[in-house]
Design a protein around this motif. Structure first.
Motif, PDB file in Angstrom:
ATOM      1  N   LYS A 124      -0.925   4.784  -1.225  1.00  0.00           N
ATOM      2  CA  LYS A 124      -0.136   5.157  -2.404  1.00  0.00           C
ATOM      3  C   LYS A 124       1.303   4.700  -2.219  1.00  0.00           C
ATOM      4  N   TRP A 125       1.778   4.790  -1.003  1.00  0.00           N
ATOM      5  CA  TRP A 125       3.133   4.315  -0.672  1.00  0.00           C
ATOM      6  C   TRP A 125       3.082   3.634   0.693  1.00  0.00           C
ATOM      7  N   GLY A 126       3.752   2.530   0.817  1.00  0.00           N
ATOM      8  CA  GLY A 126       3.811   1.863   2.119  1.00  0.00           C
ATOM      9  C   GLY A 126       3.204   0.474   2.094  1.00  0.00           C
ATOM     10  N   ASN A 127       2.456   0.164   0.984  1.00  0.00           N
ATOM     11  CA  ASN A 127       1.784  -1.140   1.001  1.00  0.00           C
ATOM     12  C   ASN A 127       2.736  -2.315   0.808  1.00  0.00           C
ATOM     13  N   TYR A 128       3.864  -2.104   0.109  1.00  0.00           N
ATOM     14  CA  TYR A 128       4.826  -3.207  -0.005  1.00  0.00           C
ATOM     15  C   TYR A 128       5.342  -3.581   1.384  1.00  0.00           C
ATOM     16  N   GLN A 129       5.709  -2.555   2.149  1.00  0.00           N
ATOM     17  CA  GLN A 129       6.275  -2.817   3.475  1.00  0.00           C
ATOM     18  C   GLN A 129       5.233  -3.469   4.388  1.00  0.00           C
ATOM     19  N   LEU A 130       4.021  -2.899   4.384  1.00  0.00           N
ATOM     20  CA  LEU A 130       3.009  -3.426   5.303  1.00  0.00           C
ATOM     21  C   LEU A 130       2.572  -4.831   4.887  1.00  0.00           C
ATOM     22  N   GLY A 131       2.542  -5.071   3.572  1.00  0.00           N
ATOM     23  CA  GLY A 131       2.186  -6.407   3.075  1.00  0.00           C
ATOM     24  C   GLY A 131       3.189  -7.449   3.554  1.00  0.00           C
ATOM     25  N   VAL A 132       4.456  -7.079   3.535  1.00  0.00           N
ATOM     26  CA  VAL A 132       5.494  -8.002   3.975  1.00  0.00           C
ATOM     27  C   VAL A 132       5.365  -8.278   5.477  1.00  0.00           C
ATOM     28  N   ILE A 133       5.114  -7.239   6.235  1.00  0.00           N
ATOM     29  CA  ILE A 133       5.006  -7.422   7.692  1.00  0.00           C
ATOM     30  C   ILE A 133       3.788  -8.300   8.011  1.00  0.00           C
ATOM     31  N   GLU A 134       2.708  -8.089   7.250  1.00  0.00           N
ATOM     32  CA  GLU A 134       1.528  -8.936   7.449  1.00  0.00           C
ATOM     33  C   GLU A 134       1.859 -10.406   7.173  1.00  0.00           C
ATOM     34  N   GLN A 135       2.612 -10.639   6.099  1.00  0.00           N
ATOM     35  CA  GLN A 135       2.994 -12.022   5.755  1.00  0.00           C
ATOM     36  C   GLN A 135       3.866 -12.651   6.834  1.00  0.00           C
ATOM     37  N   LEU A 136       4.793 -11.869   7.398  1.00  0.00           N
ATOM     38  CA  LEU A 136       5.659 -12.403   8.464  1.00  0.00           C
ATOM     39  C   LEU A 136       4.782 -12.899   9.613  1.00  0.00           C
ATOM     40  N   MET A 137       3.778 -12.078   9.934  1.00  0.00           N
ATOM     41  CA  MET A 137       2.932 -12.434  11.066  1.00  0.00           C
ATOM     42  C   MET A 137       2.077 -13.657  10.756  1.00  0.00           C
ATOM     43  N   LYS A 138       1.581 -13.717   9.500  1.00  0.00           N
ATOM     44  CA  LYS A 138       0.787 -14.894   9.102  1.00  0.00           C
ATOM     45  C   LYS A 138       1.600 -16.173   9.207  1.00  0.00           C
ATOM     46  N   LYS A 139       2.895 -16.040   8.975  1.00  0.00           N
ATOM     47  CA  LYS A 139       3.803 -17.194   9.055  1.00  0.00           C
ATOM     48  C   LYS A 139       4.141 -17.538  10.498  1.00  0.00           C
ATOM     49  N   GLY A 140       3.641 -16.753  11.437  1.00  0.00           N
ATOM     50  CA  GLY A 140       3.923 -17.024  12.842  1.00  0.00           C
ATOM     51  C   GLY A 140       5.280 -16.489  13.297  1.00  0.00           C
ATOM     52  N   ILE A 141       5.870 -15.589  12.519  1.00  0.00           N
ATOM     53  CA  ILE A 141       7.159 -14.997  12.923  1.00  0.00           C
ATOM     54  C   ILE A 141       6.827 -13.762  13.760  1.00  0.00           C
ATOM     55  N   SER A 142       7.169 -13.790  15.034  1.00  0.00           N
ATOM     56  CA  SER A 142       6.659 -12.709  15.878  1.00  0.00           C
ATOM     57  C   SER A 142       7.527 -11.462  15.761  1.00  0.00           C
ATOM     58  N   VAL A 143       6.873 -10.388  15.333  1.00  0.00           N
ATOM     59  CA  VAL A 143       7.529  -9.085  15.221  1.00  0.00           C
ATOM     60  C   VAL A 143       6.619  -8.067  15.897  1.00  0.00           C
ATOM     61  N   GLY A 144       7.170  -6.893  16.189  1.00  0.00           N
ATOM     62  CA  GLY A 144       6.361  -5.886  16.868  1.00  0.00           C
ATOM     63  C   GLY A 144       6.546  -4.521  16.234  1.00  0.00           C
ATOM     64  N   GLY A 145       6.265  -3.486  17.011  1.00  0.00           N
ATOM     65  CA  GLY A 145       6.338  -2.130  16.491  1.00  0.00           C
ATOM     66  C   GLY A 145       7.744  -1.756  16.034  1.00  0.00           C
ATOM     67  N   ALA A 146       7.812  -0.899  15.013  1.00  0.00           N
ATOM     68  CA  ALA A 146       9.124  -0.462  14.516  1.00  0.00           C
ATOM     69  C   ALA A 146       8.961   0.815  13.728  1.00  0.00           C
ATOM     70  N   GLU A 147      10.020   1.610  13.711  1.00  0.00           N
ATOM     71  CA  GLU A 147       9.995   2.783  12.827  1.00  0.00           C
ATOM     72  C   GLU A 147      11.109   2.672  11.804  1.00  0.00           C
TER      73      GLU A 147
END
Ligand code: GLA
Length: 387
Positions: free
Chosen positions: A90-113
């Motif tokens: 219900k909430w959070g999919n915009y953020q998670l979608g963006v993080i997924e895209q970053l990773m698909k692009k090969g931009i390495s990111v990790g855990g965060a709060e």
């Protein structure tokens, strides 16, 4: 101070940590003119506004993403390696979608709060979702030491919205939120992504946003429907002009030469809007450059009429706000802004009459609708940044 508050919430919600906390903000946007043509290769003219999605972010030493919003008060937790599992939140999919895209692009990111403080009114046509996407992408990439170009950030966010959220939006909202500049609107060619900052000097006038407070429901499916109607119209028009790749590549004369090719009457109306709206953007910006605010506003009014009658994305609530604004003596222009079907209007109102404008329009709106509209005078601000 917002930073102190968010720091406190971060520590209360997630506990203390050695990792430093950083803060970022991305604005919503108001589109001054050029509606529903950013997916037709047209020119648009948005500006970032002084309503922001602000985020506090801190690294985690594991692979978890944790999201919390000051107005929702619950934590969404996701594993960064399994983001496709969380599409129906219900909430959070915009953020998670963006993080997924970053990773698909090969931009390495990790855990965060994250702690979000979202002050762009939700679902109001002021791009609350783009603000959340852009602030997430920018904060995450900066946190992990990448210096990604802001236009690239906008493109990543648009892709996330297509793939993760399912709205086939254009690039305007994410571009404005990432690239906004104080005091300027952005003349953006959505075909090439070339852009120019144009100072918005309205002299004795102010930009007033009026919110219908109507929640959009069918908006998203209607949005995708409009998009495919434009594609159908283009395919028919290409019978006569095979070299054209977008609706907004057509001059009005060329449109007239091929409009009878368009089989579906509805699609014909959509195409006419797109072709003319694109020309209106260019003409209105010419007027603004000459400080001719009156003509600039005439184009705004014509844009609304076209969105109402040809593109059919206005609604009763938006029309009440716009048409009653038109009747005020100190209003030069007014139109719906954003996707439509609810949301907000933008009006250019003499600064000394803003209070009277708000009083008068509030009354009319309440009398007809039985609930309140809300209003705010907006300033044009910068795009995403660390604060
Ligand atoms: C929404 C979309 C934009 C644009 C507008 C209409 O805000 O996200 O890409 O198409 O609608 O102009």
């Amino acid at each position: 101070m917002i930073k102190d508050e968010l720091r406190k919430i971060m520590n209360d919600v997630y506990g203390q940590s050695e990792n430093p906390i950083r803060f970022f903000q991305a604005p919503g946007r108001v589109n001054l003119i050029g509606e529903h043509i950013d997916y037709n290769g047209g020119y648009v003219f948005p500006a970032a506004i002084d309503k922001f999605s602000t985020v506090a972010i801190r690294k985690r030493d594991d692979d978890l993403i944790k999201l919390y919003a000051t107005d929702l008060k619950y934590v969404v937790e996701a594993n960064i390696n399994e983001l496709e599992k969380y599409k129906n939140l219900k909430w959070g999919n915009y953020q998670l979608g963006v993080i997924e895209q970053l990773m698909k692009k090969g931009i390495s990111v990790g855990g965060a709060e994250f702690i979000f403080n979202d002050l762009v009114p939700l679902g109001s046509g002021l791009s609350s979702s783009a603000a959340i996407e852009v602030v997430t992408a920018y904060a995450m990439t900066e946190l992990y030491g990448h210096n990604i170009d802001k236009i690239e950030i906008a493109l990543i966010c648009q892709k996330a919205e297509h793939e993760y959220v399912g709205v086939k939006c254009g690039i305007m909202d994410q571009f404005a939120s990432a690239m906004g500049k104080k005091g300027n609107a952005i003349l953006l060619d959505t075909d090439t992504l070339e852009y120019e900052y144009i100072p918005v000097k309205l002299d004795k006038y102010s930009i007033v946003i009026s919110n219908t407070n109507k929640k959009r429901s069918l908006g998203e499916s209607k949005y995708n429907e409009r998009r495919s109607e434009c594609e159908k119209a283009l395919a028919d028009m290409q019978n006569k002009f095979p070299e054209k790749k977008n609706l907004c590549d057509f001059s009005y004369k060329e449109f007239l030469l091929c409009k009878d090719e368009i089989k579906d009457e509805k699609c014909k109306k959509r195409a006419e809007h797109a072709v003319c709206e694109n020309l209106r953007v260019l003409d209105s910006v010419k007027s603004l450059r000459k400080n001719d605010i009156l003509s600039f506003c005439k184009y705004l009014n014509l844009s609304h009429i076209s969105l109402r009658d040809l593109y059919e994305v206005s609604c009763k609530e938006l029309d009440i706000l716009v048409e009653s604004a038109w009747m005020q003596k100190d209003v030069l222009g007014s139109r719906m802004t954003g996707a439509g079907f609810g949301g907000c209007t933008v009006s250019i109102v003499k600064t000394e009459s803003v209070e009277e404008f708000i009083n008068d329009i509030s009354k009319v709106y309440y009398e007809i609708m039985g609930y309140d509209a809300s209003f705010y005078v907006c300033n044009i601000s910068d795009g995403v940044k660390e604060i």
